[in-house]
Design a protein around this motif. Sequence first.
Motif, PDB file in Angstrom:
ATOM      1  N   SER A 173     -15.144  37.270  -9.926  1.00 38.24           N
ATOM      2  CA  SER A 173     -14.244  38.238  -9.318  1.00 38.24           C
ATOM      3  C   SER A 173     -13.352  38.896 -10.365  1.00 38.24           C
ATOM      4  O   SER A 173     -12.753  38.215 -11.206  1.00 38.24           O
ATOM      5  CB  SER A 173     -13.372  37.538  -8.263  1.00 38.24           C
ATOM      6  OG  SER A 173     -12.518  38.460  -7.631  1.00 38.24           O
ATOM      7  N   THR A 229     -21.677  35.630  -5.627  1.00 35.42           N
ATOM      8  CA  THR A 229     -20.924  36.841  -5.334  1.00 35.42           C
ATOM      9  C   THR A 229     -20.314  37.374  -6.624  1.00 35.42           C
ATOM     10  O   THR A 229     -19.655  36.629  -7.356  1.00 35.42           O
ATOM     11  CB  THR A 229     -19.800  36.579  -4.321  1.00 35.42           C
ATOM     12  OG1 THR A 229     -20.371  36.210  -3.068  1.00 35.42           O
ATOM     13  CG2 THR A 229     -18.942  37.821  -4.118  1.00 35.42           C
ATOM     14  N   GLU A 274     -17.784  40.495  -7.479  1.00 36.43           N
ATOM     15  CA  GLU A 274     -16.950  41.475  -6.795  1.00 36.43           C
ATOM     16  C   GLU A 274     -15.917  42.067  -7.738  1.00 36.43           C
ATOM     17  O   GLU A 274     -15.440  41.418  -8.667  1.00 36.43           O
ATOM     18  CB  GLU A 274     -16.251  40.826  -5.593  1.00 36.43           C
ATOM     19  CG  GLU A 274     -15.341  39.668  -5.970  1.00 36.43           C
ATOM     20  CD  GLU A 274     -14.754  38.944  -4.769  1.00 36.43           C
ATOM     21  OE1 GLU A 274     -15.234  39.160  -3.644  1.00 36.43           O
ATOM     22  OE2 GLU A 274     -13.816  38.134  -4.975  1.00 36.43           O
ATOM     23  N   ASN A 275     -15.629  43.345  -7.513  1.00 38.63           N
ATOM     24  CA  ASN A 275     -14.539  44.036  -8.220  1.00 38.63           C
ATOM     25  C   ASN A 275     -14.716  44.002  -9.741  1.00 38.63           C
ATOM     26  O   ASN A 275     -13.757  43.843 -10.491  1.00 38.63           O
ATOM     27  CB  ASN A 275     -13.182  43.421  -7.844  1.00 38.63           C
ATOM     28  CG  ASN A 275     -12.941  43.423  -6.345  1.00 38.63           C
ATOM     29  OD1 ASN A 275     -13.268  44.388  -5.661  1.00 38.63           O
ATOM     30  ND2 ASN A 275     -12.397  42.330  -5.831  1.00 38.63           N
ATOM     31  N   ARG A 278     -24.646  38.795  -3.703  1.00 40.72           N
ATOM     32  CA  ARG A 278     -23.818  39.906  -3.242  1.00 40.72           C
ATOM     33  C   ARG A 278     -23.087  40.511  -4.434  1.00 40.72           C
ATOM     34  O   ARG A 278     -22.427  39.805  -5.192  1.00 40.72           O
ATOM     35  CB  ARG A 278     -22.821  39.400  -2.193  1.00 40.72           C
ATOM     36  CG  ARG A 278     -21.851  40.417  -1.650  1.00 40.72           C
ATOM     37  CD  ARG A 278     -21.044  39.788  -0.521  1.00 40.72           C
ATOM     38  NE  ARG A 278     -20.001  40.677  -0.029  1.00 40.72           N
ATOM     39  CZ  ARG A 278     -18.724  40.592  -0.379  1.00 40.72           C
ATOM     40  NH1 ARG A 278     -18.329  39.665  -1.242  1.00 40.72           N
ATOM     41  NH2 ARG A 278     -17.837  41.429   0.127  1.00 40.72           N
ATOM     42  N   THR A 301     -20.400  43.732  -4.994  1.00 40.48           N
ATOM     43  CA  THR A 301     -19.646  44.714  -4.229  1.00 40.48           C
ATOM     44  C   THR A 301     -18.435  45.217  -5.004  1.00 40.48           C
ATOM     45  O   THR A 301     -17.886  44.509  -5.853  1.00 40.48           O
ATOM     46  CB  THR A 301     -19.203  44.119  -2.869  1.00 40.48           C
ATOM     47  OG1 THR A 301     -18.655  45.156  -2.053  1.00 40.48           O
ATOM     48  CG2 THR A 301     -18.181  43.004  -3.050  1.00 40.48           C
ATOM     49  N   ASN A 302     -18.056  46.459  -4.710  1.00 37.45           N
ATOM     50  CA  ASN A 302     -16.878  47.097  -5.316  1.00 37.45           C
ATOM     51  C   ASN A 302     -16.946  47.098  -6.840  1.00 37.45           C
ATOM     52  O   ASN A 302     -15.970  46.800  -7.527  1.00 37.45           O
ATOM     53  CB  ASN A 302     -15.588  46.406  -4.846  1.00 37.45           C
ATOM     54  CG  ASN A 302     -15.337  46.584  -3.366  1.00 37.45           C
ATOM     55  OD1 ASN A 302     -15.659  47.615  -2.784  1.00 37.45           O
ATOM     56  ND2 ASN A 302     -14.796  45.558  -2.734  1.00 37.45           N
ATOM     57  N   SER A 360     -20.138  50.705  -4.496  1.00 41.37           N
ATOM     58  CA  SER A 360     -20.009  50.721  -5.951  1.00 41.37           C
ATOM     59  C   SER A 360     -20.256  52.116  -6.515  1.00 41.37           C
ATOM     60  O   SER A 360     -20.902  52.959  -5.882  1.00 41.37           O
ATOM     61  CB  SER A 360     -20.995  49.722  -6.577  1.00 41.37           C
ATOM     62  OG  SER A 360     -20.676  48.392  -6.190  1.00 41.37           O
TER      63      SER A 360
END
Length: 360
Positions: free
Chosen positions: A163, A192, A194-195, A214, A216-217, A245
Amino acid sequence: MHISNILSVASLAALTAAAPSELERRQQNCVFTDFDKIAPLKKYCDVIALRNIHVPAGKSLDLTDLKTGAHVIFEGKTTFGYAEWDGPLVKVSGKQITVRQTEGSVLDGEGARWWDYHGGNGGKTKPHFFSAHNLDDSRIEGISVKNSPVHCFSLDSKNLVVSGVKIDNSDGDDKGAYNTDAFDVAHSYNLTIENAWVHNQDDCLAINQGDNIRFTNGYCYGGHGLSIGSVGDGNTVSNVEITNSQIINSMNGVRIKTKSGHTGEVRNITYRNITLSGITDYGLIVQQDYNNPGHATNGIKVHEITFDNIHGTATQKGYNIALTCGEGSCYNWTWKNVKIHGARDYKCQNYPSTASCSAA
Protein backbone atom coordinates in the motif's frame (compact mmCIF):
# COMPACT_ATOMS: atom_id res chain seq x y z
CA MET A 1 10.87 8.57 15.44
CA HIS A 2 10.50 7.61 19.08
CA ILE A 3 10.33 3.97 20.11
CA SER A 4 9.65 3.29 23.77
CA ASN A 5 11.66 0.69 25.68
CA ILE A 6 14.44 0.62 23.07
CA LEU A 7 17.11 -1.94 23.77
CA SER A 8 20.55 -0.99 22.47
CA VAL A 9 22.30 -3.34 20.10
CA ALA A 10 25.12 -3.85 22.61
CA SER A 11 22.80 -4.84 25.46
CA LEU A 12 20.75 -7.00 23.12
CA ALA A 13 23.89 -8.83 22.04
CA ALA A 14 24.90 -9.40 25.65
CA LEU A 15 21.48 -10.73 26.55
CA THR A 16 21.52 -12.98 23.50
CA ALA A 17 24.80 -14.53 24.57
CA ALA A 18 23.67 -14.96 28.16
CA ALA A 19 20.13 -16.26 27.89
CA PRO A 20 18.46 -16.64 24.50
CA SER A 21 15.40 -18.31 25.97
CA GLU A 22 14.81 -15.36 28.29
CA LEU A 23 15.28 -12.92 25.42
CA GLU A 24 12.74 -14.72 23.27
CA ARG A 25 10.12 -14.29 25.98
CA ARG A 26 10.61 -10.51 26.16
CA GLN A 27 9.39 -7.88 23.76
CA GLN A 28 12.34 -6.08 22.21
CA ASN A 29 12.46 -2.90 20.19
CA CYS A 30 15.76 -2.67 18.36
CA VAL A 31 17.48 0.24 16.61
CA PHE A 32 20.22 -0.66 14.16
CA THR A 33 22.74 1.72 12.62
CA ASP A 34 25.33 -0.95 11.76
CA PHE A 35 24.59 -3.45 8.99
CA ASP A 36 26.71 -6.18 10.59
CA LYS A 37 24.60 -6.24 13.75
CA ILE A 38 21.31 -6.98 12.02
CA ALA A 39 21.65 -10.62 10.95
CA PRO A 40 22.53 -12.21 14.33
CA LEU A 41 19.90 -10.25 16.30
CA LYS A 42 16.92 -9.68 13.97
CA LYS A 43 15.00 -12.80 15.01
CA TYR A 44 14.66 -11.52 18.59
CA CYS A 45 13.18 -8.11 17.71
CA ASP A 46 9.51 -7.15 17.71
CA VAL A 47 10.37 -3.76 16.21
CA ILE A 48 13.38 -3.32 13.93
CA ALA A 49 14.31 0.30 13.23
CA LEU A 50 16.91 0.60 10.45
CA ARG A 51 18.55 4.00 10.75
CA ASN A 52 20.60 5.22 7.75
CA ILE A 53 21.83 1.71 6.99
CA HIS A 54 24.53 1.25 4.34
CA VAL A 55 24.49 -2.24 2.83
CA PRO A 56 27.93 -3.42 1.65
CA ALA A 57 28.52 -4.25 -2.00
CA GLY A 58 27.30 -7.66 -3.09
CA LYS A 59 25.23 -8.27 0.05
CA SER A 60 21.51 -8.25 0.78
CA LEU A 61 19.82 -6.43 3.60
CA ASP A 62 18.57 -9.76 4.92
CA LEU A 63 15.30 -9.42 6.81
CA THR A 64 14.16 -12.99 6.25
CA ASP A 65 12.72 -15.33 8.89
CA LEU A 66 11.68 -12.50 11.16
CA LYS A 67 9.82 -12.98 14.41
CA THR A 68 6.08 -13.38 13.78
CA GLY A 69 4.34 -10.02 14.03
CA ALA A 70 7.53 -7.96 13.74
CA HIS A 71 7.54 -4.38 12.49
CA VAL A 72 10.35 -3.16 10.22
CA ILE A 73 10.81 0.61 10.05
CA PHE A 74 13.22 2.29 7.64
CA GLU A 75 14.58 5.60 8.96
CA GLY A 76 16.59 8.08 6.92
CA LYS A 77 18.42 7.00 3.78
CA THR A 78 19.19 3.36 3.06
CA THR A 79 22.06 2.93 0.57
CA PHE A 80 23.88 0.07 -1.13
CA GLY A 81 27.43 -0.59 -2.26
CA TYR A 82 28.19 -1.22 -5.91
CA ALA A 83 28.72 -4.73 -7.27
CA GLU A 84 27.67 -6.53 -10.42
CA TRP A 85 25.43 -9.31 -9.12
CA ASP A 86 21.81 -10.49 -9.22
CA GLY A 87 20.76 -9.28 -5.76
CA PRO A 88 18.28 -8.73 -4.26
CA LEU A 89 19.42 -5.65 -2.37
CA VAL A 90 16.63 -6.18 0.19
CA LYS A 91 14.82 -9.40 1.08
CA VAL A 92 12.05 -9.86 3.62
CA SER A 93 10.11 -12.90 4.81
CA GLY A 94 8.00 -13.89 7.77
CA LYS A 95 4.39 -13.93 8.94
CA GLN A 96 2.27 -10.99 10.03
CA ILE A 97 5.12 -8.60 9.26
CA THR A 98 4.69 -4.86 8.71
CA VAL A 99 7.29 -3.00 6.65
CA ARG A 100 7.11 0.79 6.61
CA GLN A 101 9.24 3.93 6.88
CA THR A 102 9.33 7.22 8.72
CA GLU A 103 8.35 10.39 6.87
CA GLY A 104 10.96 11.55 4.36
CA SER A 105 12.91 8.28 4.36
CA VAL A 106 14.03 6.57 1.16
CA LEU A 107 15.65 3.39 -0.10
CA ASP A 108 18.08 4.72 -2.70
CA GLY A 109 19.44 2.17 -5.18
CA GLU A 110 21.56 4.76 -7.02
CA GLY A 111 20.76 2.82 -10.15
CA ALA A 112 22.78 5.04 -12.49
CA ARG A 113 25.88 3.08 -11.44
CA TRP A 114 24.43 0.07 -13.31
CA TRP A 115 22.33 1.63 -16.06
CA ASP A 116 23.93 1.05 -19.46
CA TYR A 117 21.02 0.97 -21.96
CA HIS A 118 20.97 -2.83 -21.71
CA GLY A 119 18.30 -5.02 -20.19
CA GLY A 120 18.67 -7.59 -17.46
CA ASN A 121 20.23 -10.07 -19.90
CA GLY A 122 22.89 -7.75 -21.29
CA GLY A 123 25.60 -5.37 -20.23
CA LYS A 124 26.31 -5.16 -16.50
CA THR A 125 24.75 -7.67 -14.14
CA LYS A 126 22.21 -5.64 -12.21
CA PRO A 127 20.76 -6.51 -8.80
CA HIS A 128 17.02 -6.81 -8.31
CA PHE A 129 15.88 -4.48 -5.58
CA PHE A 130 13.30 -5.83 -3.13
CA SER A 131 12.20 -9.45 -2.73
CA ALA A 132 9.09 -10.33 -0.73
CA HIS A 133 9.24 -14.14 -0.78
CA ASN A 134 7.01 -15.95 1.72
CA LEU A 135 6.08 -12.65 3.30
CA ASP A 136 2.67 -14.00 4.29
CA ASP A 137 -0.25 -12.32 6.06
CA SER A 138 1.78 -9.12 5.96
CA ARG A 139 1.89 -5.47 4.82
CA ILE A 140 4.38 -3.26 3.00
CA GLU A 141 3.19 0.32 3.33
CA GLY A 142 4.44 3.78 2.42
CA ILE A 143 7.88 2.68 1.24
CA SER A 144 9.72 5.08 -1.07
CA VAL A 145 12.24 3.63 -3.55
CA LYS A 146 14.49 5.71 -5.76
CA ASN A 147 16.49 4.57 -8.79
CA SER A 148 16.28 0.80 -8.70
CA PRO A 149 19.08 -0.76 -10.83
CA VAL A 150 16.61 -3.16 -12.48
CA HIS A 151 13.36 -4.92 -11.35
CA CYS A 152 12.06 -3.26 -8.20
CA PHE A 153 9.55 -5.36 -6.20
CA SER A 154 9.43 -9.14 -6.69
CA LEU A 155 6.32 -10.44 -4.94
CA ASP A 156 5.93 -14.15 -4.18
CA SER A 157 3.70 -14.37 -1.10
CA LYS A 158 0.24 -15.13 0.30
CA ASN A 159 -2.17 -12.64 1.85
CA LEU A 160 0.11 -9.65 1.28
CA VAL A 161 -0.96 -6.00 1.03
CA VAL A 162 1.35 -3.48 -0.65
CA SER A 163 0.00 0.00 0.00
CA GLY A 164 1.15 3.51 -0.86
CA VAL A 165 4.50 2.51 -2.35
CA LYS A 166 6.36 5.13 -4.40
CA ILE A 167 8.90 4.09 -7.05
CA ASP A 168 10.76 7.01 -8.60
CA ASN A 169 13.11 5.90 -11.37
CA SER A 170 12.65 9.14 -13.32
CA ASP A 171 16.42 9.74 -13.42
CA GLY A 172 16.68 6.67 -15.64
CA ASP A 173 14.70 8.16 -18.51
CA ASP A 174 17.81 9.66 -20.08
CA LYS A 175 20.52 7.60 -18.35
CA GLY A 176 19.94 4.14 -19.82
CA ALA A 177 17.64 2.48 -17.27
CA TYR A 178 16.08 -0.72 -18.57
CA ASN A 179 13.85 -3.55 -17.23
CA THR A 180 12.91 -1.48 -14.21
CA ASP A 181 9.62 -3.34 -13.63
CA ALA A 182 7.79 -1.89 -10.64
CA PHE A 183 5.87 -4.96 -9.41
CA ASP A 184 6.66 -8.46 -10.69
CA VAL A 185 4.19 -11.02 -9.34
CA ALA A 186 4.76 -14.78 -9.27
CA HIS A 187 3.29 -17.63 -7.18
CA SER A 188 1.18 -15.15 -5.21
CA TYR A 189 -2.26 -15.72 -3.71
CA ASN A 190 -4.56 -13.05 -2.31
CA LEU A 191 -2.31 -10.09 -3.12
CA THR A 192 -3.41 -6.45 -3.04
CA ILE A 193 -1.37 -3.56 -4.49
CA GLU A 194 -3.06 -0.23 -3.84
CA ASN A 195 -2.27 3.46 -4.22
CA ALA A 196 1.07 2.91 -5.95
CA TRP A 197 2.92 5.79 -7.63
CA VAL A 198 5.38 4.65 -10.30
CA HIS A 199 7.72 6.36 -12.77
CA ASN A 200 9.83 3.72 -14.48
CA GLN A 201 10.95 2.25 -17.83
CA ASP A 202 9.20 -1.14 -17.98
CA ASP A 203 6.02 -2.80 -16.74
CA CYS A 204 4.24 -0.96 -13.96
CA LEU A 205 2.71 -4.33 -13.10
CA ALA A 206 3.56 -7.77 -14.52
CA ILE A 207 1.64 -10.78 -13.22
CA ASN A 208 3.31 -13.98 -14.40
CA GLN A 209 1.59 -16.46 -12.09
CA GLY A 210 -0.93 -16.16 -9.27
CA ASP A 211 -4.53 -16.14 -8.14
CA ASN A 212 -6.82 -13.60 -6.49
CA ILE A 213 -4.81 -10.46 -7.18
CA ARG A 214 -6.01 -6.86 -6.94
CA PHE A 215 -4.30 -3.71 -8.26
CA THR A 216 -6.16 -0.46 -7.67
CA ASN A 217 -5.67 3.31 -7.63
CA GLY A 218 -2.31 3.14 -9.36
CA TYR A 219 -0.42 5.90 -11.19
CA CYS A 220 1.97 4.58 -13.85
CA TYR A 221 4.22 6.92 -15.83
CA GLY A 222 6.78 6.25 -18.54
CA GLY A 223 6.86 2.47 -18.57
CA HIS A 224 5.16 -0.42 -20.39
CA GLY A 225 1.75 -0.37 -18.73
CA LEU A 226 -0.33 -2.78 -16.65
CA SER A 227 0.37 -6.32 -17.81
CA ILE A 228 -0.80 -9.87 -17.36
CA GLY A 229 2.22 -11.94 -18.33
CA SER A 230 4.17 -12.87 -20.03
CA VAL A 231 2.43 -16.18 -19.33
CA GLY A 232 3.89 -19.50 -20.46
CA ASP A 233 5.61 -22.62 -19.13
CA GLY A 234 2.29 -24.06 -17.93
CA ASN A 235 1.60 -21.14 -15.59
CA THR A 236 -1.85 -19.81 -14.69
CA VAL A 237 -2.97 -16.28 -13.88
CA SER A 238 -6.53 -16.16 -12.55
CA ASN A 239 -9.01 -13.96 -10.71
CA VAL A 240 -7.34 -10.58 -11.19
CA GLU A 241 -8.88 -7.12 -10.87
CA ILE A 242 -6.98 -4.07 -12.16
CA THR A 243 -9.04 -0.97 -11.53
CA ASN A 244 -9.21 2.82 -11.14
CA SER A 245 -5.71 3.54 -12.46
CA GLN A 246 -3.88 5.95 -14.77
CA ILE A 247 -1.22 5.09 -17.38
CA ILE A 248 0.60 8.15 -18.67
CA ASN A 249 3.24 8.62 -21.41
CA SER A 250 3.95 4.90 -21.54
CA MET A 251 4.74 2.39 -24.27
CA ASN A 252 1.61 0.32 -23.62
CA GLY A 253 -1.56 0.80 -21.64
CA VAL A 254 -3.55 -2.35 -20.88
CA ARG A 255 -1.76 -5.55 -21.88
CA ILE A 256 -2.17 -9.34 -21.80
CA LYS A 257 0.84 -11.18 -23.21
CA THR A 258 1.31 -14.93 -23.60
CA LYS A 259 4.08 -16.96 -25.20
CA SER A 260 3.85 -18.63 -28.58
CA GLY A 261 4.19 -22.41 -28.43
CA HIS A 262 3.55 -22.59 -24.67
CA THR A 263 0.76 -23.89 -22.44
CA GLY A 264 -0.98 -22.23 -19.52
CA GLU A 265 -4.11 -20.24 -18.76
CA VAL A 266 -5.27 -16.65 -18.28
CA ARG A 267 -8.72 -16.69 -16.66
CA ASN A 268 -11.16 -14.27 -15.06
CA ILE A 269 -9.27 -11.01 -15.57
CA THR A 270 -10.94 -7.60 -15.19
CA TYR A 271 -9.57 -4.25 -16.31
CA ARG A 272 -11.99 -1.53 -15.21
CA ASN A 273 -11.83 2.28 -15.10
CA ILE A 274 -8.40 2.72 -16.69
CA THR A 275 -7.37 6.11 -18.09
CA LEU A 276 -4.71 6.30 -20.80
CA SER A 277 -2.73 9.29 -22.07
CA GLY A 278 0.20 9.57 -24.47
CA ILE A 279 0.54 5.83 -25.17
CA THR A 280 3.20 5.41 -27.84
CA ASP A 281 2.72 1.79 -29.03
CA TYR A 282 -0.50 0.01 -27.99
CA GLY A 283 -3.40 1.43 -26.01
CA LEU A 284 -4.88 -2.01 -25.39
CA ILE A 285 -3.11 -5.15 -26.54
CA VAL A 286 -3.73 -8.87 -26.22
CA GLN A 287 -0.98 -10.88 -27.88
CA GLN A 288 -0.37 -14.62 -28.01
CA ASP A 289 2.91 -14.26 -29.85
CA TYR A 290 4.94 -12.38 -27.24
CA ASN A 291 8.17 -14.35 -27.71
CA ASN A 292 7.68 -14.99 -31.45
CA PRO A 293 5.94 -12.06 -33.18
CA GLY A 294 3.59 -13.08 -35.97
CA HIS A 295 3.18 -16.65 -34.71
CA ALA A 296 0.24 -16.65 -32.30
CA THR A 297 -0.61 -20.09 -30.92
CA ASN A 298 -3.54 -21.43 -28.91
CA GLY A 299 -1.93 -23.47 -26.11
CA ILE A 300 -2.78 -20.77 -23.57
CA LYS A 301 -6.48 -20.03 -23.12
CA VAL A 302 -7.40 -16.38 -22.49
CA HIS A 303 -10.99 -16.39 -21.29
CA GLU A 304 -13.51 -14.77 -18.94
CA ILE A 305 -11.88 -11.41 -19.67
CA THR A 306 -13.56 -8.06 -18.97
CA PHE A 307 -12.46 -4.71 -20.43
CA ASP A 308 -14.74 -2.07 -18.95
CA ASN A 309 -14.35 1.71 -19.27
CA ILE A 310 -10.88 1.78 -20.80
CA HIS A 311 -10.45 5.21 -22.33
CA GLY A 312 -7.87 7.75 -23.44
CA THR A 313 -5.32 8.51 -26.13
CA ALA A 314 -2.48 6.92 -28.02
CA THR A 315 -0.01 8.72 -30.29
CA GLN A 316 -0.24 8.77 -34.09
CA LYS A 317 2.62 6.30 -34.60
CA GLY A 318 1.04 3.71 -32.31
CA TYR A 319 -2.10 1.59 -32.37
CA ASN A 320 -5.28 2.11 -30.41
CA ILE A 321 -6.14 -1.58 -30.01
CA ALA A 322 -4.25 -4.73 -31.06
CA LEU A 323 -5.72 -8.21 -30.62
CA THR A 324 -3.63 -11.16 -31.83
CA CYS A 325 -4.94 -14.51 -30.62
CA GLY A 326 -4.39 -18.11 -31.59
CA GLU A 327 -7.30 -19.89 -33.23
CA GLY A 328 -10.05 -20.52 -30.67
CA SER A 329 -7.99 -19.59 -27.63
CA CYS A 330 -9.55 -16.18 -26.81
CA TYR A 331 -13.19 -16.44 -25.77
CA ASN A 332 -15.87 -15.27 -23.34
CA TRP A 333 -14.82 -11.63 -23.28
CA THR A 334 -16.90 -8.71 -22.00
CA TRP A 335 -16.19 -5.45 -23.82
CA LYS A 336 -17.81 -2.25 -22.47
CA ASN A 337 -17.05 1.42 -23.09
CA VAL A 338 -13.57 0.89 -24.57
CA LYS A 339 -12.72 4.21 -26.21
CA ILE A 340 -9.12 4.74 -27.28
CA HIS A 341 -8.26 7.18 -30.04
CA GLY A 342 -5.47 9.16 -31.66
CA ALA A 343 -3.53 6.29 -33.24
CA ARG A 344 -3.99 3.74 -36.04
CA ASP A 345 -6.11 0.62 -36.37
CA TYR A 346 -4.34 -2.74 -36.19
CA LYS A 347 -4.92 -5.84 -38.30
CA CYS A 348 -6.24 -8.10 -35.55
CA GLN A 349 -6.84 -11.85 -35.68
CA ASN A 350 -8.93 -14.50 -33.95
CA TYR A 351 -10.47 -12.19 -31.37
CA PRO A 352 -13.95 -12.67 -29.88
CA SER A 353 -16.86 -11.07 -31.70
CA THR A 354 -17.79 -9.18 -28.55
CA ALA A 355 -14.59 -7.13 -28.84
CA SER A 356 -13.64 -4.44 -31.36
CA CYS A 357 -10.35 -3.70 -33.03
CA SER A 358 -11.35 -0.29 -34.34
CA ALA A 359 -10.84 3.10 -32.76
CA ALA A 360 -13.88 4.37 -30.88
